[in-house]
Design an enzyme around this catalytic site. Sequence first.
Site, mmCIF file in Angstrom:
data_model
loop_
_atom_site.group_PDB
_atom_site.id
_atom_site.type_symbol
_atom_site.label_atom_id
_atom_site.label_comp_id
_atom_site.label_asym_id
_atom_site.label_seq_id
_atom_site.Cartn_x
_atom_site.Cartn_y
_atom_site.Cartn_z
ATOM 1 N N MET A 1 -7.481 8.430 3.820
ATOM 2 C CA MET A 1 -9.437 8.279 4.459
ATOM 3 C C MET A 1 -9.809 7.080 4.721
ATOM 4 S SD MET A 1 -10.696 10.165 1.204
ATOM 5 C CE MET A 1 -10.608 9.288 0.189
ATOM 6 N N HIS B 1 -1.966 1.670 2.722
ATOM 7 C CA HIS B 1 -1.365 2.450 3.615
ATOM 8 C C HIS B 1 -0.260 2.546 4.156
ATOM 9 C CE1 HIS B 1 -5.803 3.377 2.873
ATOM 10 N NE2 HIS B 1 -5.662 4.695 2.273
ATOM 11 N N GLU C 1 1.816 6.372 -5.023
ATOM 12 C CA GLU C 1 1.627 6.480 -6.814
ATOM 13 C C GLU C 1 0.491 6.027 -6.905
ATOM 14 O OE1 GLU C 1 5.704 4.854 -7.554
ATOM 15 O OE2 GLU C 1 6.237 6.939 -7.732
ATOM 16 N N ASP D 1 -2.564 7.134 -6.702
ATOM 17 C CA ASP D 1 -3.442 7.884 -6.616
ATOM 18 C C ASP D 1 -1.857 8.561 -7.848
ATOM 19 O OD1 ASP D 1 -6.227 7.744 -5.793
ATOM 20 O OD2 ASP D 1 -4.773 7.196 -4.407
ATOM 21 N N VAL E 1 1.322 -1.019 -3.630
ATOM 22 C CA VAL E 1 0.769 -2.062 -2.947
ATOM 23 C C VAL E 1 0.123 -2.704 -3.750
ATOM 24 C CG1 VAL E 1 1.279 -3.049 -1.310
ATOM 25 C CG2 VAL E 1 2.338 -0.912 -1.089
ATOM 26 N N ARG F 1 -11.380 0.681 -1.676
ATOM 27 C CA ARG F 1 -13.118 0.242 -2.428
ATOM 28 C C ARG F 1 -12.656 -1.038 -2.203
ATOM 29 N NH1 ARG F 1 -11.440 5.752 -3.804
ATOM 30 N NH2 ARG F 1 -13.552 7.313 -3.617
HETATM 31 P P1 AMP Z 1 -6.338 6.839 0.156
HETATM 32 O O1 AMP Z 1 -7.186 7.042 2.053
HETATM 33 O O2 AMP Z 1 -7.594 6.541 -0.443
HETATM 34 O O3 AMP Z 1 -6.998 8.824 0.061
HETATM 35 O O4 AMP Z 1 -5.087 6.926 0.179
HETATM 36 C C1 AMP Z 1 -3.833 7.779 1.172
HETATM 37 C C2 AMP Z 1 -3.213 7.525 1.058
HETATM 38 O O5 AMP Z 1 -2.537 5.817 0.797
HETATM 39 C C3 AMP Z 1 -3.163 7.781 -0.853
HETATM 40 O O6 AMP Z 1 -1.377 8.704 -0.728
HETATM 41 C C4 AMP Z 1 -3.369 6.744 -1.784
HETATM 42 O O7 AMP Z 1 -2.131 7.017 -2.881
HETATM 43 C C5 AMP Z 1 -2.437 5.721 -0.749
HETATM 44 N N1 AMP Z 1 -2.395 4.738 -1.292
HETATM 45 C C6 AMP Z 1 -3.873 3.559 -1.726
HETATM 46 N N2 AMP Z 1 -3.425 2.388 -2.246
HETATM 47 C C7 AMP Z 1 -2.586 2.136 -2.151
HETATM 48 C C8 AMP Z 1 -1.577 1.156 -2.149
HETATM 49 N N3 AMP Z 1 -1.709 0.233 -3.003
HETATM 50 N N4 AMP Z 1 -0.055 1.383 -2.966
HETATM 51 C C9 AMP Z 1 0.080 2.724 -2.348
HETATM 52 N N5 AMP Z 1 -0.132 4.168 -1.654
HETATM 53 C C10 AMP Z 1 -2.035 3.540 -1.814
#
Ligand code: AMP
Length: 279
Positions: A30, A37, A148, A150, A176, A187
């Site tokens: 997103m 990411h 992981e 989420d 991470v 966020r």
């Molecule tokens: P989002 O943009 O928040 O929907 O996240 C996109 C992807 O990045 C999802 O598969 C999340 O689980 C992954 N993601 C977000 N934050 C982290 C993090 N700190 N470590 C690993 N993967 C992440």
Amino acid sequence: MRTINSVSELKDTVKMLKSQGKSVGLVPTMGALHEGHISLVTRCRKENDVVVVSVFVNPTQFNNKEDLRTYPRTEEADKRLLEAAGCDVVFMPTVEEVYPEPDNRVFNLGPVAEVMEGAMRPGHFNGVAQIVSKLFMYVEPDRAYFGEKDFQQIAVIREMVRQEGFRLEIVPCPIVREADGLAKSSRNVRLTPENRAKAPAIAKALMESVEYAKTHTVAETHDKVVEQITAAGMEVEYYQIVDSLTMQAVENWDDAPHINGCVTVYCGDVRLIDNIAYK
Ligand code: AMP
């Protein structure tokens, strides 16, 4: 790196690349990209000939209008990070492009989607299934990469993939964290300095509980994590210690081969999630 806004151009581009025998990896995001990411993009780069990243703030997975309105959007910075990480195609559609008409599909994702985030955020996982299934239909990737962080989302997507019969590999990638342990999240920028200082206590409580769990019951470990985070001045929405595949709560450490603890915390008005593996 090519930036694509239209679904038909995305489909044509991927089709052309596949006709050359190239494997395709997809990283759905997103945006407001950070190193979490980028770790997915880096892994995808290593394992596929073509790297496709989607950047789309999907309205159907937000059950809170204010959260959707205030979700950070940093498209130009995202493109720079993706280019540097070796992304080939970034898909940045408008809402109208993805949802020319309302998506009325209702996924019955079963028990994995009913607990924790499923219980707290009604409609959230249905929205996730809607967008991820659309992306899988557009790109038909060989592999798709999910963090992981989420943790429950991965189980839900696996169930959606099974039901819909998508043929691809779901690749889970480790969380991470910031140097102080806080899981990186788009966020996090919304945290006030005071709350940002409190937030590392979440990961600290989770990590310390792994050792504690070796000599204590599931219930005791649960209570310790909740108490520690609460004592740090945050509000725990839930902490659940679950079977890592089914997401169902366990009562004993030998109830499942793999067990994770999943937490949701309000740090001020920012809702943060994190999790830890016990076995
Ligand atoms: P989002 O943009 O928040 O929907 O996240 C996109 C992807 O990045 C999802 O598969 C999340 O689980 C992954 N993601 C977000 N934050 C982290 C993090 N700190 N470590 C690993 N993967 C992440």
